[in-house]
Motif scaffolding. Structure first.
Motif, PDB file in Angstrom:
ATOM      1  N   VAL B  63      15.659  26.479  57.089  1.00 49.54           N
ATOM      2  CA  VAL B  63      16.064  27.279  58.245  1.00 49.54           C
ATOM      3  C   VAL B  63      15.221  26.798  59.420  1.00 49.54           C
ATOM      4  N   LEU B  64      15.864  26.498  60.557  1.00 49.20           N
ATOM      5  CA  LEU B  64      15.172  25.830  61.658  1.00 49.20           C
ATOM      6  C   LEU B  64      15.415  26.512  62.986  1.00 49.20           C
ATOM      7  N   SER B  65      14.374  26.596  63.794  1.00 49.53           N
ATOM      8  CA  SER B  65      14.559  27.121  65.143  1.00 49.53           C
ATOM      9  C   SER B  65      13.573  26.439  66.080  1.00 49.53           C
ATOM     10  N   THR B  66      13.971  26.251  67.328  1.00 50.86           N
ATOM     11  CA  THR B  66      13.111  25.578  68.296  1.00 50.86           C
ATOM     12  C   THR B  66      13.131  26.343  69.616  1.00 50.86           C
ATOM     13  N   ASP B  67      12.039  26.275  70.345  1.00 50.74           N
ATOM     14  CA  ASP B  67      11.861  27.111  71.522  1.00 50.74           C
ATOM     15  C   ASP B  67      10.972  26.367  72.524  1.00 50.74           C
ATOM     16  N   LEU B  94       8.610  32.807  64.823  1.00 46.46           N
ATOM     17  CA  LEU B  94       8.529  33.388  63.485  1.00 46.46           C
ATOM     18  C   LEU B  94       9.582  34.493  63.367  1.00 46.46           C
ATOM     19  N   SER B  95       9.802  35.189  64.480  1.00 48.84           N
ATOM     20  CA  SER B  95      10.794  36.258  64.511  1.00 48.84           C
ATOM     21  C   SER B  95      12.210  35.709  64.279  1.00 48.84           C
ATOM     22  N   ASP B  96      12.468  34.507  64.780  1.00 46.17           N
ATOM     23  CA  ASP B  96      13.785  33.900  64.534  1.00 46.17           C
ATOM     24  C   ASP B  96      13.983  33.612  63.046  1.00 46.17           C
ATOM     25  N   LEU B  97      12.919  33.197  62.369  1.00 42.48           N
ATOM     26  CA  LEU B  97      13.015  33.016  60.914  1.00 42.48           C
ATOM     27  C   LEU B  97      13.216  34.369  60.236  1.00 42.48           C
TER      28      LEU B  97
END
Lengths: 359, 359
Positions: B63-67, B94-97
């Motif tokens: 699971v991936l997120s970038t900001d 971390l909240s997106d995860l």
């Protein structure tokens, strides 16, 4: 729309104007990127549009790299076309996966842009990335957008390790043979050429040099085949130049290397281009970065296995030297002389320490 | 060094000066970050320092997120301490995860910084991230550094899906119950408080509001437990405000919601703080972002299972409304009146479209 091509207003309407980011808003931009550029989600995957992307990583290990590119520092839209900015960025990151021998899986793009930039420009940047992704299988799966005074791109790439182990920079041993893919140095020649103004219809060496600099190819096929062969002890991509990246390859283990100029894959065309541009061909080959070729250390006992694997490299591979127990890199010139230490071309430090810089 | 504490020169030497990025260079910075902040690599993993990081992802889905965070747009060092900049950035990601119900695995940080920034500032940003990571298990595994005119941080987080499925934003159905963790709105109150100047020793509601804004807690435990329970149909984190994020939760399926003010987790202390700050408590609760609470849709038949799982939520969870077939969000006020449409507090668009903006 032939009429718009002249760039001047015709008829009764106002002049055609580019659609700007502020015209479509953040949601409009995200929708455009999703529709035109997002990779297709496979079963059990989630692409752009949720809190985070979900990708399958068969085999159980993910390989990750991230890269920040700022307009004015890493690229200029006055100098690069937007497709080239995107393509170079994707290739550089894909190259990091290649250098681990990883299977390309997906990429994320965080983008900051001024509201006055045209949507066509942003679109072209993403098209350039998708084109550079080519048949590697890497797909856009997520990102972030925000406003910025200048264009900023942060690319994160994800790869997987399948049927083998990732090949790190560490692991070379004295006696290992050093191989490089393709023909490093062309990108430096391209840079020298472009500094004198962009040729409109380049051919011959001009075309090759421009292509190397503006649309480099990441060696993901080579990296993957090298990792699968099990014959490569250590691997790195040549982004800062052969000497700088060779140092990174050797420093973990406190080793050195000897390179022999006679063996360098430097063609007659490369020499002619260097001469025409007033660049030392050895400097371009050893010190020029951004070629994204791969540098590999191969144990002599595994040479035959490696050469079998290398037959499938689209770029080929050339032996340029060997790893030594003595630290430092020495280059044997074709005339029999040696160069080493400060006489060698050097790399690039984003924050050069004031004290250590001697020239 | 007691002497240096006064901040004034003493004795014969020059005044103590901060170590700047240009003093240590890129390699010095990377070495510092690696030594002080890099997560420990487990068997088969590769941390900072290679072409890419390698992490194990048991279960097979990442699971991936970038900001992207830019100084002056997303934060100011005149307003936030560097630890807070880092902590907030890590918590937001971390909240997106958490909102996917993912297990936190690792993070990458791409950093641009001016050469004149002190190393201590950069160090404190990374310390803030590590502190916010806390016991979640998320570890720094890679990144990129370069020079920039201003501070830019691009965080990428990686999570894994284990024993369950990721919970996306889509999947809510009419009749689903809407739950929210913790007490959203405190971050907005903290912002209002800080705009009037940062209190030096806050206590009571001032302390709570400041903490919510400066050091928010990502609900990774709650998100993971919610995903594992199998009772949550759709989930999102509240970064833009309950109404904005609720809209994101509903829009995929063309649904709406009714919320009842009476049920909102708005404490007496929250009301007192709102009154003291001149903020409408309903605006703060519904429209205030950056709390990083989680919003969940639960099918009524799975309510008992959900409530069992929610007993383990450190933040608790409160039912605030239900999903409706009719699109749009309507709020039933405590006085029996309804508010909806343009009367509701709104979110934030980085590139507000000029044409669509009506006020």
């Amino acid at each position: 729309m032939k009429r718009g091509d002249t760039g001047k207003p015709h008829g009764t309407g106002p002049a055609p104007r580019s659609v700007l980011l502020r015209d479509v808003g953040e949601s409009g931009l995200i929708e455009l990127l999703r529709r035109k550029h997002a990779g297709g989600a496979r079963r059990g995957e989630l692409p752009i549009g949720d809190d985070a992307a979900v990708v399958r990583v068969p085999g159980g290990r993910a390989v990750l790299s991230t890269d920040l590119l700022i307009e004015g520092t890493h690229f200029s839209l006055a100098y690069f076309r937007p497709e080239e900015v995107g393509g170079r960025a994707l290739s550089a990151n894909l190259s990091d996966l290649a250098a681990m021998g990883a299977e390309p899986v997906c990429y994320l793009v965080a983008l900051a842009a001024p509201p006055g930039i045209s949507v066509a420009t942003v679109d072209a940047i993403f098209r350039g990335m998708a084109d550079a992704a080519g048949p590697s299988g890497i797909r856009l799966m997520g990102g972030d957008t925000c406003r910025g005074e200048r264009l900023i791109l942060c690319l994160t790439v994800v790869g997987a390790v399948r049927g083998g182990r990732p090949v790190s920079r560490a692991g070379a041993r004295p006696g290992d043979l050093l191989y490089v893919t393709g023909s490093p140095g062309w990108s430096r020649l391209g840079l020298a050429l472009l500094r004198g103004g962009r040729p409109s219809r380049p051919s011959g060496w001009r075309r090759e040099a421009m292509r190397a600099h503006l649309a480099p190819t990441a060696r993901w096929r080579e990296g993957r085949a090298a990792a699968r062969s099990g014959a490569v002890a250590a691997m790195i991509d040549v982004s800062d130049g052969i000497l700088a990246d060779l140092s990174h390859l050797l420093e973990r283990d406190g080793l050195g290397a000897v390179l022999a100029e006679e063996s360098f894959p430097v063609s007659r065309s490369f020499r002619a281009a260097s001469a025409a541009l007033g660049v030392d061909p050895l400097d371009a080959f050893l010190g020029g970065g951004e070629d994204y070729e791969l540098l590999m250390a191969v144990h002599p006992a595994r040479r035959a296995i490696f050469l079998r694997a290398a037959r499938a490299f689209p770029s080929g591979a050339t032996r340029i030297g060997a790893v030594t127990k003595t630290p430092g890199v020495r280059v044997l010139r074709a005339d029999g002389s040696w160069i080493e230490g400060a006489a060698l071309p050097s790399g690039f430090d984003h924050f050069p320490p004031t004290k250590r810089r001697t020239r």
